[in-house]
Enzyme design. Structure first.
Site, PDB file in Angstrom:
ATOM      1  CD  GLU A 144      38.051  45.949 -29.918  1.00 18.81           C
ATOM      2  OE1 GLU A 144      37.512  47.047 -29.680  1.00 18.81           O
ATOM      3  OE2 GLU A 144      38.758  45.341 -29.093  1.00 18.81           O
ATOM      4  CG  ASP A 188      13.193  38.260  -7.534  1.00 22.51           C
ATOM      5  OD1 ASP A 188      13.496  37.819  -6.417  1.00 22.51           O
ATOM      6  OD2 ASP A 188      13.389  37.663  -8.600  1.00 22.51           O
ATOM      7  NE  ARG A 191      15.252  35.199 -10.193  1.00 25.00           N
ATOM      8  CZ  ARG A 191      15.368  34.503  -9.068  1.00 25.00           C
ATOM      9  NH1 ARG A 191      16.144  33.449  -9.023  1.00 25.00           N
ATOM     10  NH2 ARG A 191      14.717  34.877  -7.990  1.00 25.00           N
ATOM     11  N   PRO A 208      27.587  45.914 -25.703  1.00 20.80           N
ATOM     12  CG  PRO A 208      29.861  46.428 -25.459  1.00 20.80           C
ATOM     13  CD  PRO A 208      28.905  45.667 -26.317  1.00 20.80           C
TER      14      PRO A 208
HETATM   15  C1  JFH Z   1      31.500  42.251 -26.021  1.00 23.12           C
HETATM   16  C2  JFH Z   1      34.099  44.323 -26.525  1.00 23.12           C
HETATM   17  C3  JFH Z   1      33.344  46.282 -27.652  1.00 23.12           C
HETATM   18  C4  JFH Z   1      34.762  48.333 -27.791  1.00 23.12           C
HETATM   19  C5  JFH Z   1      32.938  50.455 -25.373  1.00 23.12           C
HETATM   20  C6  JFH Z   1      33.435  51.454 -26.378  1.00 23.12           C
HETATM   21  C7  JFH Z   1      34.252  50.653 -27.350  1.00 23.12           C
HETATM   22  C8  JFH Z   1      35.268  44.949 -26.195  1.00 23.12           C
HETATM   23  C9  JFH Z   1      31.431  41.078 -27.936  1.00 23.12           C
HETATM   24  C10 JFH Z   1      27.855  43.669 -23.056  1.00 23.12           C
HETATM   25  C11 JFH Z   1      27.848  44.461 -21.941  1.00 23.12           C
HETATM   26  C12 JFH Z   1      29.166  43.431 -23.364  1.00 23.12           C
HETATM   27  C13 JFH Z   1      29.687  42.701 -24.517  1.00 23.12           C
HETATM   28  C14 JFH Z   1      28.839  41.923 -25.319  1.00 23.12           C
HETATM   29  C15 JFH Z   1      29.312  41.316 -26.486  1.00 23.12           C
HETATM   30  C16 JFH Z   1      30.664  41.495 -26.838  1.00 23.12           C
HETATM   31  C17 JFH Z   1      33.899  42.904 -26.079  1.00 23.12           C
HETATM   32  C18 JFH Z   1      33.125  44.973 -27.260  1.00 23.12           C
HETATM   33  C19 JFH Z   1      34.517  46.933 -27.344  1.00 23.12           C
HETATM   34  C20 JFH Z   1      33.510  49.148 -25.797  1.00 23.12           C
HETATM   35  C21 JFH Z   1      35.481  46.260 -26.608  1.00 23.12           C
HETATM   36  C22 JFH Z   1      32.697  41.567 -27.760  1.00 23.12           C
HETATM   37  C23 JFH Z   1      31.039  42.849 -24.864  1.00 23.12           C
HETATM   38  N1  JFH Z   1      26.785  44.992 -21.276  1.00 23.12           N
HETATM   39  N2  JFH Z   1      29.101  44.693 -21.602  1.00 23.12           N
HETATM   40  N3  JFH Z   1      29.920  44.082 -22.463  1.00 23.12           N
HETATM   41  N4  JFH Z   1      32.727  42.263 -26.608  1.00 23.12           N
HETATM   42  N5  JFH Z   1      33.818  49.293 -27.217  1.00 23.12           N
END
Ligand code: JFH
Length: 238
Positions: free
Chosen positions: A116, A169, A154, A89
């Site tokens: 996490e 696109d 794509r 994320p």
């Molecule tokens: C992923 C997950 C992190 C904790 C925001 C603040 C605290 C849950 C691996 C990519 C996008 C992802 C993504 C990619 C890989 C993983 C779950 C991560 C936290 C979140 C909680 C585990 C999520 N663009 N969205 N999500 N998680 N963080």
């Protein structure tokens, strides 16, 4: 183009890859996607991939050793990849421009985190980049990996049947799509815009440009501003 995807949920990735445009591209040999079970790279009896975070805090973190071992194994089997992507994320946002850049590489590895996230040493010493699919959190890297494979595929010649479809696109043109209609011309009292039935191609093009511009103004004004106003030839006319 070759992909290696590393995940604790291989079935979650393999299923969707068999469908649609990506599925056909794999069947045609345009794409070669291999999915690896991270647990196959553990060395303990219980195939443990996660552990508690140092310093405390909620949840679990993916251990570094299986991820390092998976990438070593992929490198030995397939050679050095052009990029090793960690889905996260807090990565660089996947955009049309990023997808086009990555699609020029011959071989990509995508590492799917869970829980996490992953031990930071993987991000610093294995991954060459971290990519986010948008500003929301999903439960792991598998859906982001599928989005990355699909969006990059794509751009590979022959994957999308009609090349005009890729060129047109949204985001390539700088405008959102215009509304699409198909038969019947009237359905439950809902009529298709008359101009589309007129056969008047210049009028149809003008209407579509206006619609695309109105949608972009409403939903994505940033796209207009980033290009320094209305794209060339896309004015509403005088
Ligand atoms: C992923 C997950 C992190 C904790 C925001 C603040 C605290 C849950 C691996 C990519 C996008 C992802 C993504 C990619 C890989 C993983 C779950 C991560 C936290 C979140 C909680 C585990 C999520 N663009 N969205 N999500 N998680 N963080």
């Amino acid at each position: 183009m070759k992909f290696d995807v590393v995940t604790i949920f291989p079935k979650m990735v393999e299923g969707p890859l068999q469908e649609g445009i990506v599925g056909r591209a794999i069947a045609k040999g345009l794409l070669d996607v291999r999915v690896h079970d991270l647990r196959d790279f553990t060395t303990d009896r219980h195939r443990v991939v996660d552990d508690v975070p140092f310093g405390g805090g909620p949840g679990m973190v993916l251990k570094p050793e299986p991820l390092f071992a998976a990438v070593d194994s992929i490198r030995a089997a397939r050679g050095a990849p052009g990029a090793i992507i960690l889905t996260s994320p807090d990565g660089e946002r996947l955009t049309h421009t990023v997808a086009a850049r990555l699609s020029a590489l011959d071989h990509l590895v995508i590492l799917c985190g869970r829980y996490e996230g992953v031990d930071e040493r993987v991000r610093e010493h294995v991954a060459t980049e971290a990519i986010s699919i948008g500003d929301y959190v999903v439960s792991g890297g598998e859906l982001p990996a599928l989005v990355i494979v699909d969006a990059l595929a794509r751009f590979v010649p022959g994957v999308v049947g009609d090349a005009a479809s890729v060129a047109g696109d949204t985001f390539a043109s700088g405008l959102l799509d215009y509304p699409q209609y198909t038969r019947p011309a009237e359905f439950r009292g809902l009529a298709v815009p008359r101009v589309l039935l007129s056969g008047h191609h210049a009028e149809i093009e003008k209407w579509r440009r206006e619609q695309a511009l109105a949608r972009t103004r409403r939903h994505r004004p940033d796209l207009l501003e980033r290009h320094g106003g209305v794209p060339a030839g896309e004015g509403e006319g005088s």
